[in-house]
Design a protein around this motif. Structure first.
Motif, PDB file in Angstrom:
ATOM      1  N   PHE A   4       7.377  52.211-101.372  1.00 47.60           N
ATOM      2  CA  PHE A   4       7.520  51.022-102.220  1.00 47.60           C
ATOM      3  C   PHE A   4       6.719  51.149-103.519  1.00 47.60           C
ATOM      4  CE2 PHE A   4       3.750  50.094 -99.747  1.00 47.60           C
ATOM      5  CZ  PHE A   4       2.917  49.461-100.647  1.00 47.60           C
ATOM      6  N   TYR A   5       5.711  52.002-103.532  1.00 46.91           N
ATOM      7  CA  TYR A   5       4.887  52.140-104.728  1.00 46.91           C
ATOM      8  C   TYR A   5       5.267  53.337-105.595  1.00 46.91           C
ATOM      9  CZ  TYR A   5       2.459  55.226-101.417  1.00 46.91           C
ATOM     10  OH  TYR A   5       2.163  56.195-100.493  1.00 46.91           O
ATOM     11  N   SER A   6       6.235  54.126-105.178  1.00 47.48           N
ATOM     12  CA  SER A   6       6.603  55.357-105.902  1.00 47.48           C
ATOM     13  C   SER A   6       6.966  55.105-107.363  1.00 47.48           C
ATOM     14  CB  SER A   6       7.763  56.070-105.217  1.00 47.48           C
ATOM     15  OG  SER A   6       7.339  56.673-104.035  1.00 47.48           O
ATOM     16  N   GLU A   7       7.824  54.140-107.607  1.00 47.53           N
ATOM     17  CA  GLU A   7       8.265  53.881-108.976  1.00 47.53           C
ATOM     18  C   GLU A   7       7.106  53.432-109.868  1.00 47.53           C
ATOM     19  OE1 GLU A   7      11.945  51.546-110.750  1.00 47.53           O
ATOM     20  OE2 GLU A   7      12.301  52.202-108.680  1.00 47.53           O
ATOM     21  N   TYR A   8       6.250  52.592-109.322  1.00 52.07           N
ATOM     22  CA  TYR A   8       5.097  52.104-110.076  1.00 52.07           C
ATOM     23  C   TYR A   8       4.163  53.257-110.433  1.00 52.07           C
ATOM     24  CZ  TYR A   8       1.027  49.311-111.346  1.00 52.07           C
ATOM     25  OH  TYR A   8      -0.027  48.758-112.013  1.00 52.07           O
ATOM     26  N   VAL A   9       3.864  54.093-109.446  1.00 53.11           N
ATOM     27  CA  VAL A   9       2.958  55.219-109.678  1.00 53.11           C
ATOM     28  C   VAL A   9       3.594  56.229-110.630  1.00 53.11           C
ATOM     29  CG1 VAL A   9       1.745  57.155-108.594  1.00 53.11           C
ATOM     30  CG2 VAL A   9       1.715  54.902-107.508  1.00 53.11           C
ATOM     31  N   ALA A  28      -4.489  46.216-117.157  1.00 52.21           N
ATOM     32  CA  ALA A  28      -3.714  46.911-116.120  1.00 52.21           C
ATOM     33  C   ALA A  28      -3.408  48.349-116.545  1.00 52.21           C
ATOM     34  CB  ALA A  28      -2.416  46.164-115.828  1.00 52.21           C
ATOM     35  N   ASP A  29      -3.033  48.547-117.821  1.00 50.36           N
ATOM     36  CA  ASP A  29      -2.787  49.904-118.327  1.00 50.36           C
ATOM     37  C   ASP A  29      -4.027  50.765-118.185  1.00 50.36           C
ATOM     38  OD1 ASP A  29      -0.171  49.366-119.025  1.00 50.36           O
ATOM     39  OD2 ASP A  29      -0.599  49.122-121.171  1.00 50.36           O
ATOM     40  N   LYS A  30      -5.170  50.195-118.502  1.00 45.66           N
ATOM     41  CA  LYS A  30      -6.436  50.912-118.415  1.00 45.66           C
ATOM     42  C   LYS A  30      -6.744  51.284-116.961  1.00 45.66           C
ATOM     43  CE  LYS A  30     -11.199  50.585-120.027  1.00 45.66           C
ATOM     44  NZ  LYS A  30     -12.156  49.757-120.765  1.00 45.66           N
ATOM     45  N   LYS A  31      -6.572  50.332-116.054  1.00 47.15           N
ATOM     46  CA  LYS A  31      -6.819  50.595-114.631  1.00 47.15           C
ATOM     47  C   LYS A  31      -5.856  51.652-114.095  1.00 47.15           C
ATOM     48  CE  LYS A  31      -8.840  46.134-113.516  1.00 47.15           C
ATOM     49  NZ  LYS A  31      -8.653  44.863-112.808  1.00 47.15           N
TER      50      LYS A  31
END
Length: 97
Positions: A4-9, A28-31
């Motif tokens: 479920f996190y593949s696309e985000y990562v 969020a971009d920085k994190k």
């Protein structure tokens, strides 16, 4: 296997791989960028370069893995295992798992 996190990562890693010294537009971009940076430190120099090549190229991840496997004369499974391991590490650092 796609998680479920593949696309985000993948989104995070593409940004990281293409911007060595980014200007962040949000916290969020920085994190995300620092999560990728931290996760990549757990890999060897050679593995890190292969992973960055996969995410830096403009095509799809599967196509980039195929091209890199042909260029390096290694099995795609080796690259997929690296990608899956990296995705899990980044997802953990971002609190997704």
């Amino acid at each position: 296997m796609r998680t479920f996190y593949s696309e985000y990562v993948q989104h995070c890693m593409r940004f990281y791989a293409r911007h060595a010294n980014p200007k962040f537009r949000s916290d969020a971009d920085k994190k995300n960028w620092f999560a990728c940076d931290s996760a990549l430190k757990g890999f060897t120099d050679k593995e890190r370069e292969m992973l960055l090549t996969i995410y830096r190229e403009g095509d799809t991840i599967p196509y980039n893995i195929y091209n890199l496997s042909v260029a390096l004369e290694i099995k795609q499974d080796i690259l997929w295992k690296l990608v899956n391991e990296l995705e899990r590490k980044v997802a953990k650092r971002r609190g997704l798992v």
